[in-house]
Scaffold this motif. Structure first.
Motif, short mmCIF file in Angstrom:
data_model
loop_
_atom_site.label_atom_id
_atom_site.label_comp_id
_atom_site.label_asym_id
_atom_site.label_seq_id
_atom_site.Cartn_x
_atom_site.Cartn_y
_atom_site.Cartn_z
N GLY A 522 0.61 -0.99 0.04
CA GLY A 522 0.05 0.06 -0.05
C GLY A 522 0.75 1.35 -0.09
N THR A 523 2.05 1.27 0.48
CA THR A 523 2.99 2.29 0.41
C THR A 523 3.76 2.78 -0.80
OG1 THR A 523 5.08 1.19 1.42
CG2 THR A 523 3.37 2.10 2.93
N VAL A 524 3.68 1.56 -1.70
CA VAL A 524 4.43 1.93 -3.21
C VAL A 524 3.31 2.32 -4.18
CG1 VAL A 524 5.49 0.88 -4.78
CG2 VAL A 524 6.05 0.33 -2.47
N MET A 525 3.39 3.51 -4.54
CA MET A 525 2.38 3.99 -5.52
C MET A 525 2.83 3.96 -7.03
SD MET A 525 0.07 4.46 -3.28
CE MET A 525 -1.31 5.11 -4.43
N THR A 526 3.89 4.17 -7.14
CA THR A 526 4.50 4.13 -8.48
C THR A 526 5.90 3.23 -8.65
OG1 THR A 526 6.12 5.90 -8.11
CG2 THR A 526 3.83 6.57 -8.81
N LEU A 527 6.21 2.97 -9.91
CA LEU A 527 7.44 2.14 -9.92
C LEU A 527 8.43 3.09 -9.36
CD1 LEU A 527 9.00 -0.19 -11.17
CD2 LEU A 527 8.92 1.11 -13.52
N GLY A 528 8.71 4.48 -9.56
CA GLY A 528 9.55 5.08 -9.00
C GLY A 528 9.66 4.99 -7.34
N ASP A 529 8.71 4.89 -6.78
CA ASP A 529 8.65 4.65 -5.35
C ASP A 529 9.20 3.07 -5.13
OD1 ASP A 529 7.18 6.93 -4.87
OD2 ASP A 529 5.10 5.87 -4.94
N MET A 530 9.00 2.24 -5.89
CA MET A 530 9.78 1.00 -5.55
C MET A 530 11.15 0.89 -5.90
SD MET A 530 8.56 -2.60 -7.48
CE MET A 530 7.32 -3.12 -6.34
N ILE A 531 11.53 1.68 -6.85
CA ILE A 531 12.92 1.97 -7.16
C ILE A 531 13.53 2.68 -6.07
CG2 ILE A 531 14.89 2.71 -8.76
CD1 ILE A 531 12.81 2.25 -10.93
N ARG A 532 13.04 3.59 -5.66
CA ARG A 532 13.78 4.53 -4.58
C ARG A 532 13.70 3.73 -3.07
NH1 ARG A 532 10.94 8.54 -7.32
NH2 ARG A 532 9.16 8.30 -6.00
N GLN A 533 12.73 2.99 -2.82
CA GLN A 533 12.88 2.23 -1.64
C GLN A 533 13.74 0.88 -1.69
OE1 GLN A 533 9.27 1.03 0.48
NE2 GLN A 533 8.07 2.97 -0.57
N SER A 534 14.01 0.34 -3.10
CA SER A 534 15.06 -0.71 -3.11
C SER A 534 16.42 -0.02 -3.02
CB SER A 534 14.78 -1.33 -4.41
OG SER A 534 13.40 -2.10 -4.57
N ASP A 535 16.55 1.07 -3.60
CA ASP A 535 17.89 1.65 -3.40
C ASP A 535 18.12 1.85 -1.91
OD1 ASP A 535 18.96 1.69 -5.91
OD2 ASP A 535 18.03 3.62 -6.63
N LYS A 536 17.20 2.51 -1.11
CA LYS A 536 17.23 2.85 0.27
C LYS A 536 17.80 1.51 0.97
CE LYS A 536 15.08 4.87 4.16
NZ LYS A 536 13.88 5.47 4.58
N ALA A 537 16.97 0.38 0.65
CA ALA A 537 17.44 -0.76 1.28
C ALA A 537 18.66 -1.48 0.90
CB ALA A 537 16.29 -1.94 0.94
N LEU A 538 19.21 -1.10 -0.40
CA LEU A 538 20.61 -1.67 -0.77
C LEU A 538 21.57 -0.67 -0.07
CD1 LEU A 538 22.48 -2.74 -2.75
CD2 LEU A 538 22.08 -1.01 -4.63
N TYR A 539 21.29 0.51 0.13
CA TYR A 539 22.33 1.39 1.03
C TYR A 539 22.26 0.87 2.29
CZ TYR A 539 22.51 4.52 -3.12
OH TYR A 539 22.58 4.92 -4.15
N GLN A 540 21.14 0.47 3.02
CA GLN A 540 21.17 -0.31 4.23
C GLN A 540 22.10 -1.50 4.32
OE1 GLN A 540 17.30 -1.34 5.83
NE2 GLN A 540 18.15 -2.46 7.57
N ALA A 541 22.03 -2.22 3.13
CA ALA A 541 22.82 -3.79 3.20
C ALA A 541 24.31 -3.38 3.12
CB ALA A 541 22.39 -4.45 2.14
N LYS A 542 24.64 -2.12 2.28
CA LYS A 542 26.18 -1.58 2.38
C LYS A 542 26.49 -1.16 3.67
CE LYS A 542 26.91 -1.74 -2.22
NZ LYS A 542 28.18 -2.57 -3.07
N HIS A 543 25.72 -0.54 4.36
CA HIS A 543 26.13 0.08 5.71
C HIS A 543 26.29 -1.07 6.73
CE1 HIS A 543 26.37 3.02 8.77
NE2 HIS A 543 25.46 2.29 9.51
N GLU A 544 25.37 -2.10 6.71
CA GLU A 544 25.56 -3.25 7.56
C GLU A 544 26.64 -4.32 7.41
OE1 GLU A 544 21.50 -4.83 8.06
OE2 GLU A 544 20.58 -2.90 8.58
#
Length: 555
Positions: A522-544
């Motif tokens: 429900g929080t993902v409204m567009t494909l752009g939203d999905m890409i931005r949230q995946s990128d954010k999770a990717l940076y989290q994986a790098k940080h961890e």
């Protein structure tokens, strides 16, 4: 010399036409037969001889010194004998048909020439009919048109033509066709009225000319233009090939055409089109190997030349396949290789028949021209495919590029939202890739990217969209995959990469990957939203600490 009345009576009774002239070439007497043979207007006694009545060679002879002479000359389609006899007070010009010469011409004509009475009872037919009829020409004499064993369509055409000629008094031209197992024949027929001295139609003369070749060329040119239009309009190759086979089946009586295309391995042929062939047979030959003695198509491809098999049951090229082909109505197969402009093999064009059959030169020419057009169609499709690959694929890894991925992912995202189906996106980035380039060189870096792309595809499904976004960053859209399923897939990829070191230029290189995951909710409204949230999770994986999967929203 008899008086004019007696002379006219004598000359009129003779079979020829006669013209009596005085020394100044004025008309003294003319017989009706003379006017009929020359098809001249009525000639009046006492008038000078009109210059346009006689053919120029005859008039020229007549105007010279009066002496006996004879010559032959065609006039209005008739071969006429001309004879000049000097008399005491003038000249006698006689003319008659050279019937023997005419009959010799008719009997040696390649055209079928026949004569009918007004009820279409055959009165005469020349020897050319022997090449078209199993019955001798004399058999037809005295028979009505419907009793001669002619095809019904030809009889109907003759009846219609006869009605037109008898009602109008004018010649009538029409076409007739005869279908035979070995060849389809087309004739142009011209029916002409033959009249008596009073102008009444006494008989009908029919001249039939074989125009099969001209007719086939007309049809082929029309179909060729249609085919060229399809190529110019970039119609899909399967549609072009299917239409071409149907076109050839219509043009060549009894034909079952097919096109086989060379597979990427360069060693096998696949069935690309063949609407007239049995489906079970096409399934059996799909993927045959190229080679000498592999039927007609395999051999034609191996030799790069036309292979004519007129009888499959007895030809050694088909010996290994006689049992395979026995259940099907296939007895002849002519195969022509489809060659590119540089001589490279592209496929084969085959023509099958249900009966043993040899091709005629015209048919072979049409098949060769069609094969050339198919070569153009295939090469055009190959060029279009190459351009599409350049526009949509990453040149190094072979994965789809960012632009094409965004197009396909946008459609998949829309469909998933509309249909309420799950969808997940992985963003992947190789760990410490810059260090790999700095230590081992960019060539090794390219090897690492190619190696990773292969592992990524192996760890996902064929239905998933896998993309190189740029540099060492990749993306994968898992269509129909829930967050849990996508997480399992991402971990599988991470483990496969970490456990599979690679070698480049003698160096062993260890690689790991970090992954960010976002699933449709429900929080993902567009494909752009999905890409931005995946990128954010990717940076989290790098940080961890890298070499791990992080899910968007799981902070």
């Amino acid at each position: 010399m008899p008086d004019s009345g007696t002379l006219e009576t004598i000359l009129t009774a003779l079979p020829g036409g006669y013209l009596l002239l005085d020394a100044q070439l004025r008309i003294q007497l003319v017989s009706p037969r003379f006017e009929l043979l020359l098809q001249s207007p009525p000639l009046a006694v006492g008038q000078p001889l009109p210059a346009n009545v006689l053919p120029p060679p005859v008039l020229q002879q007549l105007q010279q010194a009066p002496q006996s002479w004879s010559l032959q000359h065609f006039h209005h389609g008739m071969l006429l004998d001309w004879l000049l006899t000097p008399l005491a007070h003038g000249l006698l010009l006689s003319v008659r048909e050279d019937r023997q010469a005419f009959r010799t011409l008719v009997e040696n004509s390649p055209d079928i020439i026949s004569r009918y009475d007004t009820n279409l009872v055959c009165l005469y037919v020349n020897s050319a009919l022997a090449s078209r009829s199993p019955l001798p020409p004399l058999y037809h004499i005295g028979l009505g048109i419907d009793d001669r064993g002619l095809p019904p369509n030809m009889c109907d055409a003759m009846h219609h033509a006869a009605r037109q000629v008898l009602s109008s008094g004018q010649p009538y031209t029409f076409e007739t066709e005869i279908s035979r197992p070995e060849r389809h024949l087309v004739f142009e027929a011209r029916l002409l009225p033959e009249t008596d001295d009073s102008g009444a139609i006494q008989s009908l003369l029919c001249i039939e000319r074989d125009i099969t070749e001209q007719h086939a060329n007309r049809l082929w040119q029309a179909d060729e233009n249609r085919l060229l239009e399809m190529l110019a309009n970039d119609r899909p190759l399967p549609e072009v090939m299917d239409w071409t086979c149907r076109m050839m089946d219509n043009q060549i009586s009894g034909a079952m055409s097919s096109i086989m295309q060379l597979q990427p391995d360069g060693r096998h042929l696949r069935v690309a089109a063949g609407p007239g062939l049995p489906e079970d047979y096409k399934a059996l030959i799909d993927g045959i190997a190229i080679g000498e003695g592999v039927g007609s198509c395999g051999t034609a491809a191996a030799r790069s030349q036309t292979v004519i098999v007129s009888d499959i049951n007895t030809d050694p090229l088909w010996a290994p396949y006689t049992e395979l082909v026995r259940p099907f109505p296939l007895r002849a197969c002519w195969s022509h290789p489809i060659m590119a402009h540089d001589g490279q093999l592209l496929g084969t064009f085959a023509t099958y028949f249900a009966e043993p059959r040899q091709p005629d030169p015209l048919t072979l020419d049409i098949i060769q021209r069609t094969s050339h057009l198919m070569a153009i169609a295939i090469q055009q499709e190959q060029r279009a495919s190459q351009l599409f690959q350049l526009a949509t694929q990453d040149a190094l890894t072979g994965l789809i590029n960012r632009r094409h991925f965004m197009e396909l992912a946008g459609k998949a995202f829309h469909d998933a939202r509309q249909q309420g189906k799950p969808l997940s996106l992985l963003m992947l980035d190789l760990d410490h890739f810059k260090a790999i380039n700095d230590r081992f060189g960019h060539e090794a870096g390219d090897d690492v990217l190619t190696h990773f792309a292969r592992l990524l595809c192996d760890g996902l499904r064929n239905s998933d969209l896998v993309c190189r976004m740029g540099g060492e960053e990749f993306a994968a859209l898992l269509i129909g995959a829930s967050e849990e399923e996508a997480h399992i897939a991402a971990q599988r990829v991470c483990k496969a990469v970490a456990s599979c070191s690679m070698s480049s230029n003698g160096n062993t290189i260890e690689v790991t990957v970090s992954v960010g995951l976002c699933s449709l909710d429900g929080t993902v409204m567009t494909l752009g939203d999905m890409i931005r949230q995946s990128d954010k999770a990717l940076y989290q994986a790098k940080h961890e600490g890298r070499n791990r999967v992080c899910v968007a929203g799981n902070d």
